[in-house]
Design a protein around this motif. Structure first.
Motif, PDB file in Angstrom:
ATOM      1  N   LEU A  46       0.780  -1.239   0.000  1.00 18.86           N
ATOM      2  CA  LEU A  46       0.000   0.000   0.000  1.00 18.86           C
ATOM      3  C   LEU A  46       0.810   1.288   0.000  1.00 18.86           C
ATOM      4  CD1 LEU A  46      -2.710  -1.063   2.631  1.00 18.86           C
ATOM      5  CD2 LEU A  46      -2.959  -1.035   0.141  1.00 18.86           C
ATOM      6  N   TRP A  47       2.087   1.268   0.428  1.00 21.33           N
ATOM      7  CA  TRP A  47       2.843   2.515   0.621  1.00 21.33           C
ATOM      8  C   TRP A  47       4.184   2.420  -0.090  1.00 21.33           C
ATOM      9  CZ3 TRP A  47       6.154   4.446   5.169  1.00 21.33           C
ATOM     10  CH2 TRP A  47       6.279   5.847   5.119  1.00 21.33           C
ATOM     11  N   ARG A  48       4.355   3.177  -1.169  1.00 19.65           N
ATOM     12  CA  ARG A  48       5.584   3.092  -1.965  1.00 19.65           C
ATOM     13  C   ARG A  48       6.793   3.682  -1.242  1.00 19.65           C
ATOM     14  NH1 ARG A  48       4.916   1.617  -7.225  1.00 19.65           N
ATOM     15  NH2 ARG A  48       6.802   2.681  -7.956  1.00 19.65           N
ATOM     16  N   ARG A  49       6.564   4.524  -0.231  1.00 24.23           N
ATOM     17  CA  ARG A  49       7.691   5.136   0.480  1.00 24.23           C
ATOM     18  C   ARG A  49       8.319   4.187   1.493  1.00 24.23           C
ATOM     19  NH1 ARG A  49      11.657   6.587   2.084  1.00 24.23           N
ATOM     20  NH2 ARG A  49      12.452   8.666   2.589  1.00 24.23           N
ATOM     21  N   GLY A  50       7.660   3.054   1.774  1.00 29.11           N
ATOM     22  CA  GLY A  50       8.215   2.085   2.712  1.00 29.11           C
ATOM     23  C   GLY A  50       9.532   1.527   2.212  1.00 29.11           C
ATOM     24  N   THR A  51      10.490   1.345   3.112  1.00 27.92           N
ATOM     25  CA  THR A  51      11.821   0.864   2.732  1.00 27.92           C
ATOM     26  C   THR A  51      12.143  -0.458   3.423  1.00 27.92           C
ATOM     27  OG1 THR A  51      12.953   1.995   4.557  1.00 27.92           O
ATOM     28  CG2 THR A  51      12.588   3.255   2.533  1.00 27.92           C
TER      29      THR A  51
END
Length: 477
Positions: free
Chosen positions: A397-402
């Motif tokens: 759901l969150w592309r900024r997750g690393t």
């Protein structure tokens, strides 16, 4: 009991026979682990329903109905909600990725290996789910054949290991379909109407029981919320459930087959609660609520029919055990052993079959010595959800997750859950709240503080998500 013995014996022989037939279907690793990714809607919905509706849903669901009335349906309803959310929101993407394990998804999305943590957590969860399911259906063997617990565990466990190891996911899919049919006939079409009729219908129930037995909220808001967190979210990320998703021949099949399964779970939930409510009216002084199922089957059904309903309960338990076992085997051969041995295991079906047998034997051994099964399963679910949920949903759901954020959230959530269970108690509600909260905060903070996932990794991820699936000409039912 002769008629009951005959029905149970025929059922067991049928399961082993299906396993033997499936041996020739499992020709490749893809066949063995995910049934060749060829299941159509009916097969998919049946096998998904069978794997999620186990002992907790059947015997436990009736017991909750005995204690709380219609509100006892909430445990199985939250299972249905989890299945609905999984298939309405995520299943299409999971099918397109063409993976085998949850850890593979994390590696693909974040770039680099996360299986040292996620694989071990998932392995422990699936192994303990196999153990608890084995113990549950062993109790039926123990009662039916007057066997000691260890012998019941050995016999029941050997049956599951036999058909699961022979044909892998094909064995499990076909046995699950048979088990789904037996569950529907025995639980919904026989036991439910007999129980309600014996209690003089809803008029008789209302005359015998307190009004709280007819309120959907009597089990308590806190309990319902905890069920949603542990079972609803647990089904969103469990390897045993995802592996069934991977068997769908197309994203469309997974979506509509899964929604059909969720509806079936809701019907099963209400049926179990009503059977338990009827048992309360008929037998108000049972010492243990979980005895309600066995009592009502024993007293109200004739020989032969009683055996069919017991076979339905056995079906629910065996399908969960076999699904968890093949999931544990898949995690072992895909995520854990290659890291330990520092080499790939190859694509041989024999390797996966050996792993299934060894892990099945391990589960049988643990089942003979474990004492507090409920606590052990609660620990497994708490660590699974508290440790992995945020990283997995973040990946989707969150592309900024690393990757750093995912690893930190998995470690933090698992540690907080374990510490909270030590301080608050194994069966307390607080550990899952604390674990999820800490995991979410750490995931967001660390992800924002570390460099973004590289464009190359995200490009590969997007390409896999956009891939269209071909629909084989075979196995379209």
């Amino acid at each position: 009991m002769a008629g009951d013995y005959a029905v149970i014996t025929l059922y067991i022989a049928g399961m082993i026979g299906i396993g033997w037939y499936s041996l020739r279907l499992a020709k490749t690793r893809n066949d063995y682990l995910v049934a060749g990714r060829r299941l159509g809607g009916f097969l998919y919905a049946g096998t998904m329903s069978a794997v999620v509706l186990g002992g907790a849903s059947t015997i436990g669901g009736v017991g909750l109905g005995y204690t709380y009335g219609i509100s006892g349906a909430w445990l199985v309803l939250t299972i249905g909600l989890g299945i609905l959310a999984l298939h309405a929101v995520f299943a299409r993407r999971l099918v397109r990725l063409r993976l085998y394990t949850v850890s593979e998804l994390l590696d693909l999305r974040y770039g680099g290996s996360t299986s040292a943590i996620s694989g071990v957590v998932m392995w422990g969860y699936t192994l303990m789910l196999t153990v608890t399911s084995t113990l549950a259906f062993a109790t039926i063997f123990s009662v039916l054949y007057d066997l000691p617990t260890w012998a019941s565990v050995a016999i029941g466990g050997a049956i599951v290991v036999c058909y699961a190891a022979l044909g892998g996911m094909w064995s499990i899919t076909l046995t699950d379909l048979a088990q789904f049919v037996i569950m529907t006939i025995g639980f919904l079409l026989i036991l439910l109407p007999v129980a309600l009729t014996s209690a003089d219908g809803f008029t008789g129930l209302r005359a015998e029981l307190d009004a709280s037995f007819f309120s959907f909220g009597s089990i308590g808001g806190g309990t319902i919320f905890t069920y949603v967190l542990i079972y609803g979210f647990g089904l969103l990320i469990g390897q045993d459930i995802w592996q069934r998703v991977f068997t769908a021949r197309s994203p469309k099949v997974s979506t509509w087959g899964g929604i059909g399964s969720a509806v079936y779970c809701a019907v099963y939930a209400i049926a179990g609660a009503l059977i338990g409510t009827a048992a309360k009216a008929l037998y108000p002084n049972l010492g243990n609520a979980d005895d309600a199922f066995a009592t009502i089957v024993r007293d109200l059904l004739p020989s032969g029919v009683r055996g069919l309903v017991l076979a339905a309960a056995l079906s629910a338990l065996m399908s969960t055990a076999s699904g968890a076992l093949i999931a544990c085997s898949t995690v072992s051969t895909t995520d854990i052993l290659p890291k330990l041995l520092r080499r790939e295991l190859g694509t041989s079906v024999a390797t996966n079959r050996i792993a299934t047998v060894v892990l099945g034997a391990l589960a049988i051994g643990i089942s003979m010595i474990v004492t507090d099964v409920v606590a052990a399963l609660t620990v497994a679910y708490n660590i699974l959800v508290g440790g992995l949920l945020v990283a997995i949903l973040g990946a989707l759901l969150w592309r900024r997750g690393t990757r750093a954020g995912a690893l930190a959230s998995m470690v933090t959530g698992s540690v907080v859950v374990i510490v909270s269970m030590i301080t608050q108690g194994l069966l307390a509600n607080e550990p899952i709240y604390y674990g999820l909260g800490a995991s979410l905060v750490v995931y967001v903070v660390v992800s924002l503080a570390t460099p973004r996932t590289s464009d190359a990794v995200l490009r590969t991820w997007d390409q896999r998500l956009a891939a269209e699936q071909e629909e084989p000409a075979s196995v379209r039912s």
